[in-house]
Each structure stands twice: as structure tokens, then as C-alpha cells.
Write an enzyme that holds these catalytic residues in place. Structure first.
Site, mmCIF file in Angstrom:
data_model
loop_
_atom_site.group_PDB
_atom_site.id
_atom_site.type_symbol
_atom_site.label_atom_id
_atom_site.label_comp_id
_atom_site.label_asym_id
_atom_site.label_seq_id
_atom_site.Cartn_x
_atom_site.Cartn_y
_atom_site.Cartn_z
ATOM 1 N N ASP A 230 0.879 -1.158 0.000
ATOM 2 C CA ASP A 230 0.000 0.000 0.000
ATOM 3 C C ASP A 230 0.925 1.218 0.000
ATOM 4 O O ASP A 230 2.101 1.138 0.390
ATOM 5 C CB ASP A 230 -0.944 -0.003 1.197
HETATM 6 C C1 BGC Z 1 -5.068 3.183 -0.054
HETATM 7 C C2 BGC Z 1 -5.033 2.182 -1.192
HETATM 8 C C3 BGC Z 1 -4.798 2.899 -2.480
HETATM 9 C C4 BGC Z 1 -3.492 3.686 -2.379
HETATM 10 C C5 BGC Z 1 -3.160 4.463 -3.622
HETATM 11 C C6 BGC Z 1 -3.855 4.083 -0.049
HETATM 12 O O1 BGC Z 1 -4.016 5.109 0.866
HETATM 13 O O2 BGC Z 1 -5.162 2.504 1.179
HETATM 14 O O3 BGC Z 1 -6.244 1.466 -1.249
HETATM 15 O O4 BGC Z 1 -4.778 2.007 -3.552
HETATM 16 O O5 BGC Z 1 -3.616 4.622 -1.321
HETATM 17 O O6 BGC Z 1 -4.041 5.525 -3.782
#
Ligand code: BGC
Length: 824
Positions: A230
Site C-alpha cells: 500500500d
Molecule cells: C489506499 C489504497 C490505495 C493507495 C493508492 C492508499 O491510501 O489505502 O487502497 O490504492 O492509497 O491511492
């Protein structure tokens, strides 16, 4: 370190052999926010990632590059329709191809452990089987069309509070039977090409360093794809590099890079570990067609764009759940003579949840648009409502003119600390987000626009953002404030930022020049991430005036439709919900309208459960979730009976919050204990003895059904059990029903849910027709986790019906000791 070496791939080995350690390590951290590094020496281009999961935003968060906004994942789950989930994935693949995206960051397959989970709308359901089946169909829909899926967030990221640091204390059985189960299905059933590791820790190890990345993901399930972090979740060099974490996103800065090269040289991280990661990255690159001369995974042609819009409408209607209906719906052909359409959400619907899932649709059909288009001869009065949205609502693009180019919109200038202009551009929206896309070195964003109000009178104009803001409005008082976000979480700063406004006297059609200087906080400068909204506070007005106006409209009209819902400040990424009540005085509004007009239909526009204390006082309750860009049209389809509200609840809706079995989403001293174990959602409700307002699986549709003649074949030797029922549509119109099979086990030697979902089938039938419906209950449905999967021999009971509580048919299924000995 545990390695997982799938069958040798000579091509990958050849590519790998020509890379130096530096080149290899470079590939393992993103080149920027959304892409990986290219390596021209081996014909490798960069791989492009995008959020997901209910649309494909692409590499910019920019209204000039719009995206299809599909209904939220919970709305899709409410269809219980695996074919639709597959088509949803296929349409996302088409969007990805159109936007040059290789990997869609979805589906989100964490569980709705508690209805208070802030990102519940983005997840499918509270049930591991339903979630896993939908996940598998969605992943296949994407990957069959050549676009990679990245099921997320592995694992136990079912809450948002302290999401970067919280440690989840959860036992192995609960992990295996609930939270890991959908990932297992997405990997073993659909062959997902990536998995995203979560921010949180589980049992003391942050997920990007966690042994769960190896076992079971790799060693037991045979995952041969890439574990992408993530965004910013990797915070160490050695522990994460030694773990089965493959790719650090975003880049180019990060804890691997030169530090990892050095760690390999010093023998602290084996070079083999790096090689394995690069192999897997190259395998992904080949699959998505990013390596010159290599044969990508076979890909079917993606569906044409118009199918995307049609699917958005179809899924929205198919996922709408008719919770209650005293005969008010569907309306007769031609519709009512007059409709009082009430509530802020009728004009400002929520079509998607807030946060990284957000995409920018080209247009949205509101309930008002949808009803007007479907019923050109009906008098539709949008009458009254109570203030619901807090903070500000972005100025409508049509009311704005760029003072420099005279185009619609705003002029955005990006300035360095010493005032040099880095970029000047026209933007078409008053809510702007930059995720890694602020020009390098930008320290201030200046926004200028000429705003024409659509009415005369006082308004409060202002901004929502975190940081120092200077606002000047022609002829009005200025504003110079430092707005601090609620907490330290970047998510909250971006997706639910603080606001400040100034009073302004507006004259309909007269231009007002507005200038905003947003001095970016340090964290924004460093990450090139920021968000700002320029808008007005929603029309002040008191709730009592709004209710009086609504009652007056409802009195005059043949029917009343009240659209109620939540706000981005309540349901978004970055924070959990604090309660389940509808915000503002919407409960009073519904009661007052229902007391006036006996044909009051309430449409609920929320991502997850809300309490509805008035539910028995209204003629019908229709749950629309976050309905996607075709929301209004789909709503008209359903109200008029052109389409059946095909949804069945993928989660339990409580009568009161006090009855909800799991409400802890807040870590205690950094630790969140999943102490309820395997008892969440409908399993917990059954055991707790409380009756929910509407049980898991519930939904009425527009016809009636008779389910009879249950027959069961007990499984033998690792084979599934087979369940057959006769289903007859006893109503006078075609319809859809979801037949659900639950298991229970009396006198078990192990702790069990009162009942658990074991299989389901969706059936469509013309009026008066009868079908044999066949359900397959896989061996795993009978298994529980001990130190491995075990099946207790003896007698289970299968309960078949149309929701978790309404199971009129039941029969014993016996599992022999020999069958129980087979792998689960
Ligand atoms: C989220 C993810 C997301 C990523 C990119 C993170 O804060 O938890 O689900 O894909 O950001 O935007």
C-alpha cells in the site's frame, strides 16, 4: 526467508541475468506515484498502476481526464451476481486500456467486520464466502482482458483508525476462516497477478514485513505474482526486503534503493531474495505486455465504452435492495401525476465513497435528472429538505470562468517558495486533488476564478484544505487562516479537510472575482500530494423551515420520494464512522413527510448500514448504496418497475446501534483485538439473539416466490455437497431471487457460528415459472481451521431460504469419517 519458486521461466531468467544489482533494486521501487521504472536494456517499459476499485482514475486526479464511475463495491455485492461481477471487472479493464493502465488497485476484499468501518463501502460484504466469490469473478473479469488486479489490503485492514500503525490481534483460525479466505479465493480461484500488502500490523509485524506474506499466500496458495505495498506502507529496508514484499510504492524515494544495494553487499539481505522479487515483477510485466518480444497473457478484446455506462446503470438497479414495500412500488406505467422529490441527496447524490477510490465522472445523473428524463409529463417538485452536507460543496464548474483564458473553470498557478511560476493551467473543477502530481518544487498553489452565483442573497464562500490559506473575494472580507486537519492522518487531511468560509453578498449572474493562495504544508511539498476545494456552505436555512417546505410539497403531490444519505465527512477513507445515524435531521424529515403523504418512498443513499427509526412508518424503503454515475436513471428504472430492484443485503442492517455485535474499530494502546473471533456479521447476530432491522440476504424485489422440494446429496471423498430446490415465481411479473444455503452444526466439538453461509445461486424466472435450482457447497464449507483444515465428521444441517433468518427448508447432511479425512 521463505521462497516460492514457480516453474522456471527461461525468458525471465535470461532477462534477470543481464541486470546488475543496482538495476534490479531500482526496479523494486516505483519511479513515481503510479509507475515503475523502465529498463530499456531488457525491453522493459514501466508498468502503470491506478486506483480502483470502482473505476479507473488513471495517473492523474484530474477532471479533464474523466473516468467511468461504477456503483461502489457493496452495491455490486448486493447483486449477489457473479456474472455481473465479472462484467464489472471487464468494463474496468476497458477503462484501464483506454487510460494506459496495466494494474487496477482492486478489488478491496477486506471484510465489513463492523458497520462502523470507514471504508466499508469499498469492500464487498461482511461474509467471507460472498466476498471471495465476488472477488474471484471481478479478478477474472479484469485479467481475462489483459489487465492485472491487485486484491487489497492483505490483511485485516478492516478499519481506518490508526490504520498505518495499528496492530491487529487475531487468532489463526479467525484469520484463515474469515479475513484470509477472500484472498485465498482471489489467488487460488482467479490467479490474481498481484496482492497489495496493508498498512497495519498483524500479530506484531507490520504487513509489509509479515510472515503471512509467505505463508499461506505463497507457500500454500502458490501465489506467483507481485506483492505491491500500500502507498508508503514499506518503512524498513532489511525486514521488508527479507520478507515476501516485492514492490515498494510509490517512488522514487523509499527505504530500499541504495540502502538495499548496500544491505545485499553486506550480506544482510540475500541477493536471491532480490532476484525472486525481480523475477516476479518481470512475470507481471510479461503478463501485462510490458516486455518487448515476450508473449503477454492471452487477452480477450475489452468491451466497448458504451457498455460501461450501460453496466453502471444495470449494476446500480440490480444492487438496489427493496427493504420494505407496502405496495407503493413499482409505480404504475406512466408514473404518478406529481412527485414531491425531497432531500439534499436528490440533487447532490453520493455516487461513490470518498478517498483513493474516488474517480471523476464526466457526468452524474441525480435522482432529479433521472426522474425528469423518465417522466417528462409528471410534475416533479424538488421541495425542501434539511441541511445535511457539512462544510462546503464545490462551486459548480458552469458558474466559473478562468480570468486568464476566459474558459470555464479556474486558473491554477503553481509557484516556488520565491514566487516563480512553475506552471499555469486552466482547471475545470473547484475540487482539486494532486496525488504525486504537484509540480516538483511547488510551494504555493494560486487559484483564481470569476464566480457567477445562481441566486441573489448571502452565501458563505470558502475553502477546504489543510494548511495556510489566503482567500480574497471581490468586495468582501478576506481570509488568512492556518487550517489543521483532524489528527495526523494524511487521508483525513486529503479526504475530509477542515474548512473556513467568509460571508459574501451574491447577486444572481453578477461576477465575483475570487483568489486563493494555498501555501502547501511541508508534507505536501515533499510528497507532491494535496487537495483543495473552493465552494460554498450548503444553503444555510434551518431544519424546521426545510421540513415545513418538504411537508408542503408532500401534501400537494401524489407521491413523495425522500432521498436521505450520508456525507463524505462520515463515510470515506482515512477514518471510521462514529455512529450509524443519518446526519442532520433527516430522521425528522422522513417522519414528517411520511405523516403527510402515505405514499412516501425513502431512498437511502449510503455506502453502508444506517439506522432508520422510521422504517415502519413509510410506504417503501429502497436502498441505493453509492450508486455510480447512472444513479438517477437507475433509480427511475426501479421506481417505475422497468427494472426490478434486484439486490439482497450483503450485510446486516441493525434496528439500533446498541444491537450491533462488533463496534470496536479503535485500537486500544495501538492494538485492535478481533476478540469476537469468527463471529462477525450475520453469524454474530444469530448468536447474539438480537433481531436486526433487516437480516443479511434480505431484499424483496417486485414478485413473490415459493421454494420447495429440498434435496441434498452428502459429499463423498473431497467432493462438494449438492443441494437442489424447486423455485417458483408466484407473482405476476418476471423477477430475480437469490437462494441462500446456510449450514449449522449441533453438538459440535468446536466453537461454530450459529449458522454460516455455504452457497448461493441467483435465479431469474418469468411469472408462474418453476425451476430446479442447484447449489454447490464446497468441501471447505464444512471445514474449520485447527492446525490445518479439518472437517468434523457427523451430521450438519443445511438451511435454505432467501435470507439468513428466513430459511424455510432444512435437511441433514452427513459427513462420513472418510470424507472428513479429505483435504478441506
Ligand atoms: C489506499 C489504497 C490505495 C493507495 C493508492 C492508499 O491510501 O489505502 O487502497 O490504492 O492509497 O491511492
Amino acid at each position: 526467508m521463505t521462497t516460492c519458486r514457480p516453474a522456471a521461466d527461461e525468458h525471465i531468467d535470461t532477462l534477470l541475468a543481464s541486470l546488475s544489482l543496482e538495476q534490479k533494486v531500482r526496479l523494486l521501487t516505483g519511479a513515481d506515484f503510479w509507475t515503475t521504472h523502465a529498463e530499456p536494456s531488457i525491453g522493459l517499459r514501466s508498468i502503470v498502476f491506478s486506483d480502483g476499485p470502482s473505476g479507473v482514475r488513471g495517473v492523474v486526479w484530474d477532471e479533464r481526464d474523466p473516468s467511468l464511475n461504477l456503483p461502489s463495491a457493496t452495491a455490486l455485492a448486493a447483486t449477489w451476481d457473479l456474472d455481473l461481477a465479472y462484467r464489472y471487472g471487464a468494463v474496468l479493464a476497458a477503462e484501464a486500456v483506454r487510460k494506459g493502465v496495466d494494474v487496477v488497485l482492486g478489488p478491496t476484499i477486506n471484510l465489513q467486520r463492523s458497520p462502523l468501518g470507514g471504508r466499508g463501502f469499498e469492500a464487498f460484504s461482511e461474509d467471507p464466502l460472498l466476498t471471495g466469490e465476488l472477488a474471484s469473478a471481478y479478478v477474472r473479469g479484469l485479467q481475462d482482458h489483459g489487465v492485472a488486479a491487485a486484491p487489497k489490503h492483505y490483511v485485516a485492514n478492516d478499519f481506518e483508525t490508526e490504520r498505518f500503525t495499528a496492530d491487529v490481534e487475531v487468532d489463526e483460525r479467525t484469520l484463515r476462516e474469515l479475513y484470509l479466505a477472500p484472498f485465498e479465493r482471489a489467488v487460488t480461484g482467479a490467479g490474481a497477478w498481484l496482492v497489495m500488502s496493508a498498512y497495519n500490523s498483524v500479530r506484531g509485524a507490520t504487513m509489509t514485513e509479515n510472515p503471512l506474506l509467505s505463508t499461506p499466500l505463497c507457500t500454500e496458495w502458490g501465489f506467483d505474482g507481485v506483492v505491491v505495498s500500500d502507498w508508503t506502507a514499506v518503512r524498513s529496508t532489511e525486514p521488508s526486503a527479507r520478507a515476501r514484499q516485492d514492490l515498494v510504492m510509490p517512488g522514487p524515494r523509499g527505504p530500499w534503493g541504495a540502502a538495499l544495494v548496500e544491505a545485499v553487499r553486506d550480506g544482510r539481505v540475500p541477493e536471491d531474495a532480490v532476484d525472486e522479487k525481480v523475477r516476479r515483477l518481470l512475470r507481471l510485466a510479461i503478463r501485462v505486455g510490458a516486455v518487448k518480444g515476450a508473449v503477454p497473457a492471452p487477452a480477450a478484446p475489452v468491451p466497448p465504452a458504451e457498455q460501461g455506462t450501460a453496466l453502471a446503470r444495470k449494476v446500480c438497479a440490480a444492487g438496489m435492495v427493496l427493504l420494505r414495500n407496502d405496495g407503493a412500488l413499482p409505480w404504475p406505467a406512466g408514473g404518478p401525476r406529481s412527485i414531491a422529490l425531497i432531500g439534499e441527496h436528490a440533487l447532490l447524490p453520493r455516487t461513490q465513497g470518498g478517498g483513493s477510490a474516488t474517480v471523476l465522472p464526466e457526468q452524474v445523473s441525480t435522482p432529479l435528472d433521472g426522474l425528469r428524463a423518465a417522466l417528462p409529463d409528471t410534475a416533479i417538485i424538488h421541495g425542501g429538505g434539511v441541511p445535511v452536507h457539512q462544510g462546503i460543496v464545490a462551486l459548480p464548474p458552469a458558474s466559473l470562468t478562468d480570468p486568464v483564458s476566459a474558459e470555464p473553470g479556474l486558473r491554477a498557478r503553481y509557484l516556488t517558495a520565491d514566487g516563480q511560476e512553475l506552471l499555469s493551467e486552466n482547471r475545470r473543477a473547484a475540487n482539486l486533488v494532486w496525488l504525486g502530481t504537484l509540480p516538483d518544487g511547488a510551494s504555493t498553489v494560486e487559484l483564481r476564478t470569476r464566480y457567477r452565483a445562481d441566486h441573489t442573497g448571502p452565501v458563505r464562500l470558502g475553502v477546504a484544505a489543510a494548511g495556510r490559506l489566503q482567500v480574497s473575494v471581490e468586495g468582501g472580507p478576506g481570509l488568512d487562516v492556518d487550517l489543521a486537519p483532524d489528527g495526523t492522518n494524511l487521508g483525513a487531511a486529503l479526504f475530509a479537510p477542515p474548512t473556513a468560509t467568509v460571508p459574501v453578498e451574491a447577486t444572481e449572474g453578477a461576477p465575483l472575482d475570487i483568489t486563493i493562495r494555498y501555501h502547501l504544508p511541508e508534507v505536501s511539498e515533499a510528497s507532491r500530494v494535496a487537495a483543495i476545494t473552493v465552494g460554498t456552505e450548503t444553503p444555510a436555512g434551518s431544519a424546521s423551515d426545510g421540513i415545513a417546505a418538504a411537508v408542503a410539497a408532500a401534501r400537494e403531490a401524489e407521491v413523495a420520494v425522500v432521498v436521505v444519505g450520508t456525507t463524505p465527512g462520515l463515510e470515506s477513507e482515512g477514518f471510521d464512522r462514529t455512529d450509524l445515524a443519518l446526519p442532520g435531521e433527516q430522521d425528522d424529515l422522513v417522519r414528517a413527510v411520511a405523516a403527510t403523504n402515505p405514499r412516501t418512498v425513502v431512498v437511502v443513499n449510503s455506502g453502508g448500514p444506517v439506522t432508520m427509526p422510521w422504517r415502519d412508518e413509510v410506504a417503501a424503503v429502497l436502498l441505493a448504496w453509492f450508486g455510480g454515475q447512472e444513479f438517477g436513471h437507475a433509480l427511475a428504472d426501479v421506481l417505475l418497475g422497468h427494472t426490478e430492484p434486484g439486490g439482497r443485503l450483503p450485510n446486516t442492517w441493525p434496528a439500533t446501534e446498541a444491537d450491533v455485535p462488533v463496534v470496536t474499530t479503535r485500537p486500544d494502546n495501538g492494538v485492535l483485538r478481533y476478540s469476537e473471533g469468527i463471529h462477525i456479521g450475520h453469524r454474530a447476530w444469530m448468536r447474539g439473539g438480537h433481531t436486526p432491522a433487516y437480516p443479511f440476504g434480505h431484499g424483496l424485489g417486485y414478485t413473490t416466490w415459493d421454494i420447495t422440494d429440498l434435496t441434498v446429496t452428502s459429499p463423498i471423498a473431497g467432493q462438494p455437497a449438492h443441494v437442489t430446490v424447486a423455485v417458483r415465481n408466484t407473482g405476476d411479473r418476471a423477477g430475480k431471487q437469490v437462494i441462500q444455503a446456510y449450514l449449522s452444526r449441533g453438538g459440535s466439538a468446536v466453537d461454530r457460528p450459529a449458522r454460516w453461509l455455504a452457497g448461493f445461486a441467483t435465479v431469474r424466472a418469468e411469472a408462474g415459472t418453476r425451476y430446479q435450482v442447484h447449489l454447490t457447497l464446497p468441501p471447505r464449507a464444512f471445514a474449520h481451521w485447527d492446525t490445518g483444515w479439518r472437517t468434523e465428521p457427523g451430521t450438519y444441517t443445511v438451511h435454505v431460504g432467501t435470507d439468513a433468518e428466513h430459511t424455510p427448508l432444512s435437511a441433514p447432511i452427513s459427513i462420513s469419517a472418510a470424507t472428513a479425512g479429505q483435504p478441506g
